[in-house]
Scaffold this motif. Structure first.
Motif: not given
Length: 346
Positions: A229-256
């Protein structure tokens, strides 16, 4: 006397015949409903714990019960237990918004074994996750389209408690997105570039901070996800974070993971309309309907605004959607089904 007996017998016989016909009417009606639905089994629909999935469950329940004449029950659900139950027991019959990324291996195995099926995409353009700023900020600063451009201007997003630094509103504690956002904060060296990472404490507190900034037309840089509902109610712009890099994302979210945090966009998680395989076999008309019943992020966020602003529950939100978005949902079903649903709503 014989005539009277004959007339009496005829009347009695007619009376019993009429009673038999009356008694048969509900059975005939039920048979017609089963034929329209395609199955006499109860179709149980999982109502997940988040607003969009809960509203979708009630939308489908109304259409199936009052449009197709199905026997329907809404049951409590959540991603892991619902998918596990569908795979092992064939119930619930439908999960209207199943995020399969967290159960990918088991779900793909269930599809290969012919136990479950994907009827369609619940969110047609994929889920959204990332960093956002208000459009009114970007309109005054059109160069702010990327995370790097925003990070270079902490002065535009001052921390209310320390105006010399910028503030990035992070994800609530304990959520997986807290790990990914913290990792990006570190990977971008935002601390060294004049930024503070702010933990809102809860989802409600994050929503309140965002709403307050937009209401006052103040600058804010924040993590968020959709559809909501927040994104439906307010006009927000998503920023470009570059491409998705699955291996990096997996490491970023893995505490080990011991590798240093890296820069990557948040991946879009698939959200599907999942079902037990028996439903598509026994009730192909229902499967055909559900294959068409996907909504975009914007459409789902829009329907959630009603629930948020009116403090409406999932059932009320569903009824409002069916009343106000008839051009949309009637394209999913045959005309006679649409008329039955309209009659129920009225």
């Amino acid at each position: 006397m014989l005539r009277k007996s004959g007339v009496f017998a005829t009347l009695v016989g007619a009376s019993f015949l009429s009673a038999g016909l009356v008694a048969a009417l509900p059975a005939a009606a039920n048979a017609q409903d089963a034929a329209a639905c395609g199955t006499e089994r109860k179709i149980d629909i999982a109502e997940m714990t988040w607003p969009s999935a809960a509203a979708l469950a009630h939308i489908h329940a109304i259409i199936l019960e009052h449009g197709y004449g199905c026997s329907v029950e809404i049951v409590t659900g959540d991603t892991v237990p619902t998918s596990a139950s569908m795979i092992s027991r064939g119930t619930p019959a439908v999960a209207p918004e199943l995020w399969t990324s967290t159960v990918e291996e088991a779900w793909e195995r269930g599809i290969a074994d012919g136990i479950v099926v994907k009827l369609g995409d619940a969110i047609t353009d994929g889920t959204v996750e990332g960093w956002f700023i208000p459009r009114y900020v970007q309109e005054k600063n059109p160069e702010l389209t990327t995370a790097e451009a925003v990070i270079a201007r902490p002065d535009l997003f001052p921390d209310p408690e320390n105006g010399d630094k910028g503030r990035l509103y992070s994800c609530p504690p304990g959520w997986a997105c807290e790990l990914s956002t913290s990792a990006l904060y570190e990977a971008f060296d935002m601390s060294g570039k004049g930024w503070n990472l702010f933990s809102p404490g809860s989802g409600g507190a994050l929503d309140a901070s965002i709403a307050r900034a937009f209401t006052r037309e103040e600058p804010i840089l924040f993590y968020y996800w959709g559809p909501t509902s927040i994104l439906g109610k307010f006009d927000a712009v998503q920023l470009d974070l570059g491409p998705v890099k699955p291996d990096i994302y997996a490491c970023n979210t893995d505490t080990d993971c011991t590798d240093p945090p890296g820069i990557t966009a948040y991946p879009s998680s698939p959200a599907i309309i999942g079902a037990a395989a028996w439903l598509s076999k026994e009730a192909p008309a229902i499967a055909t309907y559900m294959a068409k019943a996907g909504l975009s992020n914007a459409q789902i966020s829009s329907l959630l605004v009603y629930g948020d602003e009116n403090k409406a529950d999932a059932a009320e939100t569903a009824r409002n959607f069916l009343k106000t978005e008839q051009e949309l949902w009637t394209s999913w079903v045959p005309a006679e089904v649409a008329e039955k649903v309209r009659a129920f709503l009225n």
